[in-house]
Design a protein around this motif. Structure first.
Motif, PDB file in Angstrom:
ATOM      1  N   TRP A  48       0.836  -1.206   0.000  1.00  0.00           N
ATOM      2  CA  TRP A  48       0.000   0.000   0.000  1.00  0.00           C
ATOM      3  C   TRP A  48       0.869   1.254   0.000  1.00  0.00           C
ATOM      4  O   TRP A  48       0.629   2.199  -0.749  1.00  0.00           O
ATOM      5  CB  TRP A  48      -0.915  -0.012   1.233  1.00  0.00           C
ATOM      6  CG  TRP A  48      -1.695   1.240   1.387  1.00  0.00           C
ATOM      7  CD1 TRP A  48      -2.869   1.553   0.772  1.00  0.00           C
ATOM      8  CD2 TRP A  48      -1.362   2.368   2.211  1.00  0.00           C
ATOM      9  NE1 TRP A  48      -3.286   2.802   1.163  1.00  0.00           N
ATOM     10  CE2 TRP A  48      -2.364   3.330   2.046  1.00  0.00           C
ATOM     11  CE3 TRP A  48      -0.306   2.652   3.064  1.00  0.00           C
ATOM     12  CZ2 TRP A  48      -2.354   4.545   2.704  1.00  0.00           C
ATOM     13  CZ3 TRP A  48      -0.285   3.864   3.719  1.00  0.00           C
ATOM     14  CH2 TRP A  48      -1.303   4.794   3.535  1.00  0.00           C
ATOM     15  N   ALA A  49       1.928   1.271   0.821  1.00  0.00           N
ATOM     16  CA  ALA A  49       2.801   2.442   0.941  1.00  0.00           C
ATOM     17  C   ALA A  49       3.554   2.717  -0.362  1.00  0.00           C
ATOM     18  O   ALA A  49       3.849   3.868  -0.676  1.00  0.00           O
ATOM     19  CB  ALA A  49       3.784   2.256   2.091  1.00  0.00           C
ATOM     20  N   SER A  50       3.863   1.679  -1.113  1.00  0.00           N
ATOM     21  CA  SER A  50       4.562   1.869  -2.390  1.00  0.00           C
ATOM     22  C   SER A  50       3.581   2.044  -3.548  1.00  0.00           C
ATOM     23  O   SER A  50       3.976   1.972  -4.701  1.00  0.00           O
ATOM     24  CB  SER A  50       5.510   0.705  -2.653  1.00  0.00           C
ATOM     25  OG  SER A  50       4.791  -0.503  -2.799  1.00  0.00           O
ATOM     26  N   GLU A  51       2.327   2.261  -3.221  1.00  0.00           N
ATOM     27  CA  GLU A  51       1.257   2.570  -4.180  1.00  0.00           C
ATOM     28  C   GLU A  51       0.984   1.456  -5.181  1.00  0.00           C
ATOM     29  O   GLU A  51       0.567   1.708  -6.306  1.00  0.00           O
ATOM     30  CB  GLU A  51       1.540   3.892  -4.893  1.00  0.00           C
ATOM     31  CG  GLU A  51       1.591   5.070  -3.944  1.00  0.00           C
ATOM     32  CD  GLU A  51       1.788   6.401  -4.636  1.00  0.00           C
ATOM     33  OE1 GLU A  51       1.988   6.431  -5.867  1.00  0.00           O
ATOM     34  OE2 GLU A  51       1.738   7.415  -3.933  1.00  0.00           O
TER      35      GLU A  51
END
Length: 71
Positions: A48-51
């Motif tokens: 999620w954080a790295s999209e």
């Protein structure tokens, strides 16, 4: 003498871990719910954080191309 009311019995609910597909207990006793483990939770958060879960933007028409409509 009145006995104190016992807390209601909540049945266990098992769900599929969204990361690995294994069984995961969906209850307050599982700090990683809906994931089965801390590892699955961290892997999902990293994605999620790295999209990796980002929705693609709609393709805009090229301003130099003629307006073409399909019928």
């Amino acid at each position: 003498m009145t006995q104190p009311a016992s807390p209601p019995v909540i049945p266990e609910k098992w769900v599929i871990c969204p990361r690995c597909g294994g069984q995961s207990l969906y209850a307050t006793s599982n700090a990683f719910r809906p994931f089965c483990s801390e590892r699955c939770k961290k892997i999902d958060f990293g994605a999620w954080a790295s999209e990796q879960f980002a929705m693609p933007l709609p393709i805009e028409p090229d301003p130099g191309s003629p307006d073409v409509t399909l019928q």
